[in-house]
Each structure stands twice: as C-alpha cells, then as structure tokens.
Design a protein around this motif. Structure first.
Motif, mmCIF file in Angstrom:
data_model
loop_
_atom_site.group_PDB
_atom_site.id
_atom_site.type_symbol
_atom_site.label_atom_id
_atom_site.label_comp_id
_atom_site.label_asym_id
_atom_site.label_seq_id
_atom_site.Cartn_x
_atom_site.Cartn_y
_atom_site.Cartn_z
ATOM 1 N N ALA A 1 1.227 -1.127 0.017
ATOM 2 C CA ALA A 1 0.345 0.117 -0.216
ATOM 3 C C ALA A 1 0.861 1.832 0.265
ATOM 4 O O ALA A 1 0.333 1.791 -0.610
ATOM 5 C CB ALA A 1 -1.186 -0.281 0.872
ATOM 6 N N ASP A 2 2.325 1.268 0.617
ATOM 7 C CA ASP A 2 2.807 1.939 0.185
ATOM 8 C C ASP A 2 3.288 2.104 -0.649
ATOM 9 O O ASP A 2 3.940 1.488 -0.728
ATOM 10 C CB ASP A 2 4.206 1.947 2.043
ATOM 11 N N GLU A 3 3.611 3.650 -1.209
ATOM 12 C CA GLU A 3 4.233 3.636 -2.956
ATOM 13 C C GLU A 3 5.670 3.397 -2.969
ATOM 14 O O GLU A 3 5.893 3.253 -3.703
ATOM 15 C CB GLU A 3 4.116 5.835 -3.651
ATOM 16 N N LYS A 4 6.332 4.981 -1.810
ATOM 17 C CA LYS A 4 7.497 4.086 -1.686
ATOM 18 C C LYS A 4 8.150 2.463 -2.003
ATOM 19 O O LYS A 4 9.031 2.428 -3.156
ATOM 20 C CB LYS A 4 8.274 4.632 -0.858
ATOM 21 N N GLU A 5 7.491 2.100 -1.102
ATOM 22 C CA GLU A 5 7.958 0.216 -0.950
ATOM 23 C C GLU A 5 7.596 -0.145 -2.335
ATOM 24 O O GLU A 5 8.153 -1.000 -2.664
ATOM 25 C CB GLU A 5 6.769 -0.034 0.648
ATOM 26 N N ALA A 6 6.411 0.338 -2.784
ATOM 27 C CA ALA A 6 5.471 -0.985 -4.286
ATOM 28 C C ALA A 6 6.664 -0.163 -5.131
ATOM 29 O O ALA A 6 7.135 -1.130 -5.480
ATOM 30 C CB ALA A 6 4.208 -0.179 -3.860
ATOM 31 N N GLU A 7 7.728 1.291 -5.406
ATOM 32 C CA GLU A 7 8.417 1.283 -6.094
ATOM 33 C C GLU A 7 9.648 -0.051 -5.905
ATOM 34 O O GLU A 7 9.896 -0.213 -6.708
ATOM 35 C CB GLU A 7 8.229 2.448 -6.540
ATOM 36 N N GLU A 8 9.990 -0.227 -4.651
ATOM 37 C CA GLU A 8 11.033 -0.762 -4.694
ATOM 38 C C GLU A 8 10.954 -1.836 -4.555
ATOM 39 O O GLU A 8 11.968 -2.625 -5.200
ATOM 40 C CB GLU A 8 11.762 -0.372 -2.953
ATOM 41 N N PHE A 9 9.777 -2.033 -4.156
ATOM 42 C CA PHE A 9 9.279 -4.045 -4.040
ATOM 43 C C PHE A 9 8.569 -4.501 -4.664
ATOM 44 O O PHE A 9 9.004 -5.990 -5.202
ATOM 45 C CB PHE A 9 9.428 -4.207 -2.507
ATOM 46 N N GLY A 10 7.787 -3.831 -5.652
ATOM 47 C CA GLY A 10 7.326 -4.409 -6.363
ATOM 48 C C GLY A 10 5.903 -5.515 -5.593
ATOM 49 O O GLY A 10 5.203 -4.653 -4.760
ATOM 50 N N ASN A 11 5.767 -6.410 -6.082
ATOM 51 C CA ASN A 11 4.308 -7.249 -5.448
ATOM 52 C C ASN A 11 6.120 -8.487 -4.857
ATOM 53 O O ASN A 11 6.642 -8.241 -4.202
ATOM 54 C CB ASN A 11 4.426 -8.521 -6.908
ATOM 55 N N ILE A 12 5.116 -8.480 -3.466
ATOM 56 C CA ILE A 12 5.413 -9.077 -2.363
ATOM 57 C C ILE A 12 4.199 -10.393 -1.561
ATOM 58 O O ILE A 12 3.186 -10.008 -2.626
ATOM 59 C CB ILE A 12 5.329 -8.340 -1.381
ATOM 60 N N LEU A 13 4.820 -11.266 -1.604
ATOM 61 C CA LEU A 13 4.226 -12.181 -0.722
ATOM 62 C C LEU A 13 3.628 -11.484 0.900
ATOM 63 O O LEU A 13 3.930 -11.875 1.881
ATOM 64 C CB LEU A 13 4.791 -13.699 -0.514
ATOM 65 N N ARG A 14 1.982 -11.841 0.928
ATOM 66 C CA ARG A 14 1.790 -11.359 1.958
ATOM 67 C C ARG A 14 0.948 -12.733 2.793
ATOM 68 O O ARG A 14 0.204 -13.664 2.220
ATOM 69 C CB ARG A 14 0.644 -11.182 2.274
#
Length: 186
Positions: free
Chosen positions: A20-33
């Motif tokens: 949800a965090d824009e900066k985190e999304a840009e750095e990591f792309g998709n992740i496993l929750r």
C-alpha cells in the motif's frame, strides 16, 4: 506455492500483493503476504498435546541444491495486523529428509535473512544427507513457537545462492512476487 493447515481451524492465507505504501511498492514490486492464525484455545483441542501449526509451501521441483550454500529472503511483519518474531523454515528432499531452522527477530521493517544451508538440520541435529533432489520449502507457524498467535508477515526475493563463481541464483518460485536477483534493501 500455497497455504496449508494441519486442521481447518488453523487458518493460513497467502497472496501476492502490491504494498500500500507507494515508496515500498516502487522499491519491492509485488510481495507475498502471509496471514496465519494458530490462536485456537487449548480447551478446543482434541487432547492436551495436539499439535497446532500451519504455513506456506513452495514446490522446489526436484532442484539440485548441492552447489548452493545459502538460502536468502527478505521478511517483515505487519505492524497493524500484528506478527510473530519467530517462525520455522523447512527444506524437504525426495528421500524423506526434513531439515529445519528457526528464524528469529522479525520486525516491522524489512530484514534480509541469510541462512547457511549447513545450519538447516534434521530432527536429530544432523545436516541433510542429500540436497540433490529437493522437493519443498515450507514456512511454518507453530503455536508453541510463535510470539504472536495471529498475524501477518511479508516475504520477498526468496532464492538460493552458491559459493561458486558464475553460479546463478535459484529463485524458490517463479511468481511475480519473487525476483531472481537480490534487491537493494536496507
């Protein structure tokens, strides 16, 4: 990959998500929750020592990991949902051996975990005899070991690497959530 439960009341869900965090999304792309729940009350168990655990599995497709010396991944807990600071990682081969190690000190910031393959031990504290035909990797949440019985953790960039020059990293899964090259994370 997928979720599994020992009993239907021990819930685990795994999803590929965009942070949800824009900066985190840009750095990591998709992740496993990974959302887990092992909070079943002791009085609801069939008997006192009934095991309570669940987790997530990753199919390794008979991969030969004998030239690899490290399992690496990134992990963080969800500060809003709560999370455990400890969980187990298992590796299983096609000969029936299961090696395990506990991962500790998980926080709500991304942490790079590097596990030397030699540290993954069988139930009798020995190294696995064979890493040539690996069947599965699992992340396990055990009621008696987790620090929070219900919560959410995130995993990213799961791969095996080796000591040999020119050896390519082997990603654990080919989903959009896992990259084959190490990410630049703090």
């Amino acid at each position: 990959f997928g979720a599994w439960e020992l009993h239907p009341s021990y819930l685990t869900e795994v999803d590929v998500v965009k942070p949800a965090d824009e900066k985190e999304a840009e750095e990591f792309g998709n992740i496993l929750r990974i959302a887990y729940d092992v909070s079943i009350a002791d009085e609801d168990l069939p008997y006192a020592s009934y095991p309570v655990f669940n987790g997530v599995w990753f199919h390794l497709a008979d991969t030969d990991l004998s030239d690899y010396d490290t399992l690496t991944f990134y992990v963080r807990g969800d500060g809003d949902e709560g999370f455990t600071r400890r969980f187990k990682v298992e590796l299983k081969n096609n000969e029936g051996e299961i090696g395990k190690i506990y991962v500790n000190d998980i926080g709500n910031s991304w942490r790079r975990i590097e596990i030397p393959m030699a540290m993954i031990k069988t139930a009798v504290s020995k190294q696995m005899k064979s890493m040539k035909s690996m069947k599965e990797m699992t992340v396990v949440f055990e009621k008696e070991e987790v620090t929070n019985k219900k919560g959410v953790i995130y995993l990213d960039n799961i791969y095996f690497s080796g000591p040999k020059e020119g050896i390519k990293n082997v990603p654990v899964t080919q989903t959009p959530a896992v990259k084959s090259e190490p990410a630049k994370k703090q």
